[in-house]
Design a protein around this motif. Structure first.
Motif, PDB file in Angstrom:
ATOM      1  N   LEU A 108       3.068 -48.113  16.075  1.00  0.00           N
ATOM      2  CA  LEU A 108       3.238 -49.539  16.322  1.00  0.00           C
ATOM      3  C   LEU A 108       1.908 -50.248  16.408  1.00  0.00           C
ATOM      4  O   LEU A 108       0.873 -49.630  16.611  1.00  0.00           O
ATOM      5  N   ASP A 109       1.990 -51.550  16.203  1.00  0.00           N
ATOM      6  CA  ASP A 109       0.798 -52.373  16.279  1.00  0.00           C
ATOM      7  C   ASP A 109       0.253 -52.341  17.694  1.00  0.00           C
ATOM      8  O   ASP A 109       1.017 -52.383  18.665  1.00  0.00           O
ATOM      9  N   SER A 110      -1.070 -52.266  17.815  1.00  0.00           N
ATOM     10  CA  SER A 110      -1.707 -52.272  19.129  1.00  0.00           C
ATOM     11  C   SER A 110      -1.279 -53.506  19.908  1.00  0.00           C
ATOM     12  O   SER A 110      -1.206 -54.600  19.362  1.00  0.00           O
ATOM     13  N   GLY A 111      -0.960 -53.289  21.175  1.00  0.00           N
ATOM     14  CA  GLY A 111      -0.596 -54.400  22.050  1.00  0.00           C
ATOM     15  C   GLY A 111       0.841 -54.868  21.923  1.00  0.00           C
ATOM     16  O   GLY A 111       1.240 -55.820  22.581  1.00  0.00           O
ATOM     17  N   ARG A 112       1.657 -54.220  21.082  1.00  0.00           N
ATOM     18  CA  ARG A 112       3.036 -54.673  20.885  1.00  0.00           C
ATOM     19  C   ARG A 112       4.052 -53.698  21.474  1.00  0.00           C
ATOM     20  O   ARG A 112       5.239 -53.820  21.230  1.00  0.00           O
ATOM     21  N   SER A 113       3.585 -52.718  22.252  1.00  0.00           N
ATOM     22  CA  SER A 113       4.491 -51.674  22.730  1.00  0.00           C
ATOM     23  C   SER A 113       5.609 -52.238  23.613  1.00  0.00           C
ATOM     24  O   SER A 113       6.760 -51.832  23.484  1.00  0.00           O
ATOM     25  N   GLU A 114       5.310 -53.151  24.499  1.00  0.00           N
ATOM     26  CA  GLU A 114       6.353 -53.680  25.390  1.00  0.00           C
ATOM     27  C   GLU A 114       7.434 -54.405  24.588  1.00  0.00           C
ATOM     28  O   GLU A 114       8.628 -54.251  24.851  1.00  0.00           O
ATOM     29  N   GLU A 115       7.028 -55.166  23.596  1.00  0.00           N
ATOM     30  CA  GLU A 115       7.981 -55.869  22.723  1.00  0.00           C
ATOM     31  C   GLU A 115       8.872 -54.861  21.971  1.00  0.00           C
ATOM     32  O   GLU A 115      10.086 -55.027  21.877  1.00  0.00           O
ATOM     33  N   VAL A 116       8.258 -53.807  21.458  1.00  0.00           N
ATOM     34  CA  VAL A 116       9.002 -52.772  20.734  1.00  0.00           C
ATOM     35  C   VAL A 116       9.986 -52.081  21.670  1.00  0.00           C
ATOM     36  O   VAL A 116      11.162 -51.900  21.338  1.00  0.00           O
TER      37      VAL A 116
END
Length: 188
Positions: free
Chosen positions: A155-163
């Protein structure tokens, strides 16, 4: 004519504001017209196709064909090209220097087979900015009982919570339990 690069028909590779070369790695469905469909956003957004490496004989874990495209464009148009590719449903694995900056693993537990595991994986990829790198499935009592699957995601860095929020939502709909990694801390 002389030495003017704009009159020779060959774009110059300048460091600021000029044309640059980018590599985009894609995954395409093995259906007629998919490669042409994937190339359209490049031209529509001012990109110039340099080369295509179409790995027709190789298949990704999701059953798609990997394709590597080299293109030239001004830096301010590159993001529009990538967005155009994604809007047409093309799975962009790598775009220029952009590569998924994080890899995480999670576990799904429940009736994975009965709730259509393929659909679950497609929803994760289509509804998030993550790519499913691999899946390990354990169904020790058969496909009709509770099983577990370990997913490794890029996943894109910094997008883990959204994912993870999207994965939680998909899991609630299918009555699955998500075992998430501990993010943001160092391993002990």
């Amino acid at each position: 004519m002389g030495d003017d690069p704009t009159r020779s028909g060959i774009p110059s590779l300048e460091t600021d504001g000029g044309v640059r070369t980018y590599t985009v790695r894609l995954e395409l469905v093995d259906e007629p017209g998919e490669l042409l469909n994937a190339l359209a956003p490049i031209a529509e957004n001012g990109g110039n196709l340099m080369s295509i490496h179409h790995e027709r004989g190789n298949i990704t874990p999701r059953g798609h064909i990997p394709v590597e495209v080299d293109l030239g464009c001004p830096p301010d148009r590159f993001d529009d090209i990538v967005e155009g590719l994604r809007e047409t449903g093309v799975n962009v694995i790598q775009a220029g220097a952009e590569r998924y900056g994080e890899e995480v693993s999670l576990v799904l537990v429940g009736h994975l087979i009965e709730t259509d595991l393929s659909d679950t994986l497609l929803q994760i990829e289509n509804d998030t900015s993550a790519a499913v790198l691999d899946l390990s499935l354990s169904a020790p009592e058969g496909t009709g009982n509770v099983s577990s699957g370990r997913l490794r995601l890029a996943l894109d860095s910094g997008r883990s919570e959204e994912v993870f929020e999207t994965i939680r939502s998909i899991s609630r709909e299918k009555d699955l339990t998500v075992v998430e990694p501990m993010l943001g801390g160092d391993a002990i």
